[in-house]
Write a protein that holds these residues in place. Structure first.
Motif, PDB file in Angstrom:
ATOM      1  N   GLY A  96       0.830  -1.192   0.000  1.00 56.55           N
ATOM      2  CA  GLY A  96       0.000   0.000   0.000  1.00 56.55           C
ATOM      3  C   GLY A  96       0.867   1.245   0.000  1.00 56.55           C
ATOM      4  N   LYS A  97       0.369   2.312   0.602  1.00 57.29           N
ATOM      5  CA  LYS A  97       1.108   3.572   0.605  1.00 57.29           C
ATOM      6  C   LYS A  97       2.457   3.430   1.289  1.00 57.29           C
ATOM      7  N   MET A  98       2.483   2.750   2.429  1.00 56.56           N
ATOM      8  CA  MET A  98       3.754   2.576   3.131  1.00 56.56           C
ATOM      9  C   MET A  98       4.700   1.703   2.325  1.00 56.56           C
ATOM     10  N   GLY A  99       4.176   0.620   1.773  1.00 54.44           N
ATOM     11  CA  GLY A  99       5.007  -0.280   0.982  1.00 54.44           C
ATOM     12  C   GLY A  99       5.680   0.428  -0.175  1.00 54.44           C
ATOM     13  N   LYS A 100       4.960   1.322  -0.803  1.00 55.40           N
ATOM     14  CA  LYS A 100       5.518   2.052  -1.954  1.00 55.40           C
ATOM     15  C   LYS A 100       6.597   3.045  -1.517  1.00 55.40           C
ATOM     16  N   VAL A 101       6.421   3.675  -0.354  1.00 54.87           N
ATOM     17  CA  VAL A 101       7.463   4.581   0.149  1.00 54.87           C
ATOM     18  C   VAL A 101       8.699   3.776   0.547  1.00 54.87           C
ATOM     19  N   ILE A 102       8.489   2.632   1.183  1.00 61.65           N
ATOM     20  CA  ILE A 102       9.615   1.764   1.537  1.00 61.65           C
ATOM     21  C   ILE A 102      10.359   1.330   0.281  1.00 61.65           C
ATOM     22  N   GLU A 103       9.617   0.965  -0.755  1.00 63.72           N
ATOM     23  CA  GLU A 103      10.245   0.557  -2.019  1.00 63.72           C
ATOM     24  C   GLU A 103      11.135   1.666  -2.573  1.00 63.72           C
ATOM     25  N   ARG A 104      10.625   2.876  -2.608  1.00 60.34           N
ATOM     26  CA  ARG A 104      11.407   3.983  -3.160  1.00 60.34           C
ATOM     27  C   ARG A 104      12.681   4.214  -2.369  1.00 60.34           C
ATOM     28  N   ILE A 105      12.563   4.219  -1.044  1.00 61.66           N
ATOM     29  CA  ILE A 105      13.745   4.455  -0.209  1.00 61.66           C
ATOM     30  C   ILE A 105      14.738   3.308  -0.335  1.00 61.66           C
ATOM     31  N   ALA A 106      14.236   2.073  -0.388  1.00 67.83           N
ATOM     32  CA  ALA A 106      15.118   0.909  -0.533  1.00 67.83           C
ATOM     33  C   ALA A 106      15.888   0.973  -1.853  1.00 67.83           C
ATOM     34  N   LEU A 107      15.200   1.332  -2.927  1.00 71.58           N
ATOM     35  CA  LEU A 107      15.865   1.438  -4.231  1.00 71.58           C
ATOM     36  C   LEU A 107      16.905   2.548  -4.216  1.00 71.58           C
ATOM     37  N   GLU A 108      16.564   3.672  -3.561  1.00 72.80           N
ATOM     38  CA  GLU A 108      17.517   4.780  -3.463  1.00 72.80           C
ATOM     39  C   GLU A 108      18.779   4.375  -2.707  1.00 72.80           C
ATOM     40  N   ARG A 109      18.648   3.403  -1.785  1.00 75.69           N
ATOM     41  CA  ARG A 109      19.783   2.955  -0.987  1.00 75.69           C
ATOM     42  C   ARG A 109      20.478   1.758  -1.634  1.00 75.69           C
ATOM     43  N   GLY A 110      20.113   1.440  -2.878  1.00 73.45           N
ATOM     44  CA  GLY A 110      20.818   0.423  -3.634  1.00 73.45           C
ATOM     45  C   GLY A 110      20.308  -0.988  -3.474  1.00 73.45           C
ATOM     46  N   HIS A 111      19.123  -1.163  -2.915  1.00 72.74           N
ATOM     47  CA  HIS A 111      18.574  -2.496  -2.704  1.00 72.74           C
ATOM     48  C   HIS A 111      17.649  -2.899  -3.863  1.00 72.74           C
ATOM     49  N   GLU A 112      17.261  -4.167  -3.852  1.00 75.05           N
ATOM     50  CA  GLU A 112      16.416  -4.724  -4.912  1.00 75.05           C
ATOM     51  C   GLU A 112      15.129  -5.284  -4.286  1.00 75.05           C
ATOM     52  N   ILE A 113      14.006  -5.081  -4.955  1.00 73.19           N
ATOM     53  CA  ILE A 113      12.727  -5.635  -4.496  1.00 73.19           C
ATOM     54  C   ILE A 113      12.437  -6.903  -5.298  1.00 73.19           C
ATOM     55  N   VAL A 114      12.283  -8.045  -4.590  1.00 69.86           N
ATOM     56  CA  VAL A 114      12.057  -9.318  -5.283  1.00 69.86           C
ATOM     57  C   VAL A 114      10.629  -9.820  -5.128  1.00 69.86           C
ATOM     58  N   LEU A 115       9.837  -9.189  -4.254  1.00 69.87           N
ATOM     59  CA  LEU A 115       8.435  -9.568  -4.069  1.00 69.87           C
ATOM     60  C   LEU A 115       7.652  -8.365  -3.586  1.00 69.87           C
ATOM     61  N   ARG A 116       6.529  -8.131  -4.226  1.00 69.64           N
ATOM     62  CA  ARG A 116       5.586  -7.101  -3.788  1.00 69.64           C
ATOM     63  C   ARG A 116       4.254  -7.813  -3.580  1.00 69.64           C
ATOM     64  N   LYS A 117       3.910  -8.076  -2.324  1.00 73.07           N
ATOM     65  CA  LYS A 117       2.717  -8.890  -2.042  1.00 73.07           C
ATOM     66  C   LYS A 117       1.600  -8.023  -1.484  1.00 73.07           C
ATOM     67  N   SER A 118       0.454  -8.090  -2.104  1.00 74.65           N
ATOM     68  CA  SER A 118      -0.747  -7.419  -1.616  1.00 74.65           C
ATOM     69  C   SER A 118      -1.906  -8.399  -1.624  1.00 74.65           C
ATOM     70  N   GLY A 119      -2.811  -8.244  -0.673  1.00 76.75           N
ATOM     71  CA  GLY A 119      -4.029  -9.044  -0.667  1.00 76.75           C
ATOM     72  C   GLY A 119      -3.767 -10.536  -0.730  1.00 76.75           C
ATOM     73  N   LYS A 120      -4.344 -11.178  -1.740  1.00 77.47           N
ATOM     74  CA  LYS A 120      -4.250 -12.636  -1.871  1.00 77.47           C
ATOM     75  C   LYS A 120      -3.104 -13.076  -2.785  1.00 77.47           C
ATOM     76  N   ASP A 121      -2.188 -12.164  -3.099  1.00 77.32           N
ATOM     77  CA  ASP A 121      -1.012 -12.552  -3.879  1.00 77.32           C
ATOM     78  C   ASP A 121      -0.253 -13.673  -3.174  1.00 77.32           C
ATOM     79  N   THR A 122       0.447 -14.482  -3.927  1.00 70.38           N
ATOM     80  CA  THR A 122       1.227 -15.573  -3.351  1.00 70.38           C
ATOM     81  C   THR A 122       2.564 -15.044  -2.818  1.00 70.38           C
TER      82      THR A 122
END
Length: 233
Positions: free
Chosen positions: A9-35
């Motif tokens: 959600g909103k927090m997840g997207k802000v975390i994603e942006r900050i993580a990418l800015e710090r050189g990290h990689e996102i390998v899973l974005r899970k919402s709702g009934k996603d696996t």
């Protein structure tokens, strides 16, 4: 560092942006009934989901030997079970009612003030927390942490949202559009009021703290808090 975001959600997207800015990689974005597909590639998971999903998210991470950071509130009746599971699996787990650096300093200030005020009988403590209307739990996890800090350092035994008894802390929980989070602690007497307050201006502080915690937990085993991450003990 490869990160699984559990809750996008909103927090997840802000975390994603900050993580990418710090050189990290996102390998899973899970919402709702996603696996949980992709979790096996993660070095760490960050859970900012909803109360009904938190236990499943945390359990799945610990069962798969993935360190997990959780900032979801409203599920703490199961916290001890997650601690036991973490110990059983020799995993790594941090729960924080609030990951903001400023709030964690505020927690320390709250504990210290409660110790000072515990022997001064003419003051009655009360609290107020204000959040956006999308927040599902009340009072906030941050307010509960503040209340626990007072209880641990005084003669108060519990908290209540209304009709507080003499040994209970009254928490006034308000929901107002577009308020990231404001927490106030009041010590009221007949002659004056002492107040400490923390005002969050946006979600950036929460998100940065969660990413810093995810960086810190790498290579560690055990159950930790933000006091460990920020060396505030």
């Amino acid at each position: 560092m490869k990160i699984a975001l559990l809750g996008y959600g909103k927090m997840g997207k802000v975390i994603e942006r900050i993580a990418l800015e710090r050189g990290h990689e996102i390998v899973l974005r899970k919402s709702g009934k996603d696996t949980f597909e992709g979790l096996e590639h993660a070095d760490v998971a960050i859970d900012f989901s909803i109360p009904d999903a938190a236990v499943s998210n945390i359990s799945t991470c610990l069962d798969n030997n993935i360190p997990v950071i959780s900032g979801t509130t409203g599920w703490l009746e199961n916290y001890d079970k997650m601690v036991a599971l973490c110990q059983e699996k020799n995993g790594a787990f941090i729960y924080g009612s609030n990951f903001s650096l400023g709030v964690n300093i505020f927690f320390q200030l709250n504990d210290y003030l409660a110790k000072i005020m515990s022997n001064i009988g003419q003051y009655k403590v009360a609290m107020e927390e204000v959040h956006h209307t999308q927040k599902l739990d009340a009072p906030s996890g941050t307010a509960i942490t503040l209340a626990k800090g007072i209880i641990d350092n005084s003669d108060y035994s519990s908290w209540a949202l209304e009709n507080a008894k003499d040994d209970e802390i009254l928490i006034d929980a308000k929901r107002i559009e577009n308020v990231p989070g404001t927490h106030s602690v009041f010590y009221n007497s007949d002659v004056d009021t002492i107040e400490i307050k923390h005002i969050a201006h946006n979600r950036e502080g929460f998100a940065l703290g969660a990413v810093v915690a995810a960086e810190w937990i790498q290579g560690k085993k055990g159950v930790f808090t933000m006091k460990d991450v920020l060396d505030l003990k």
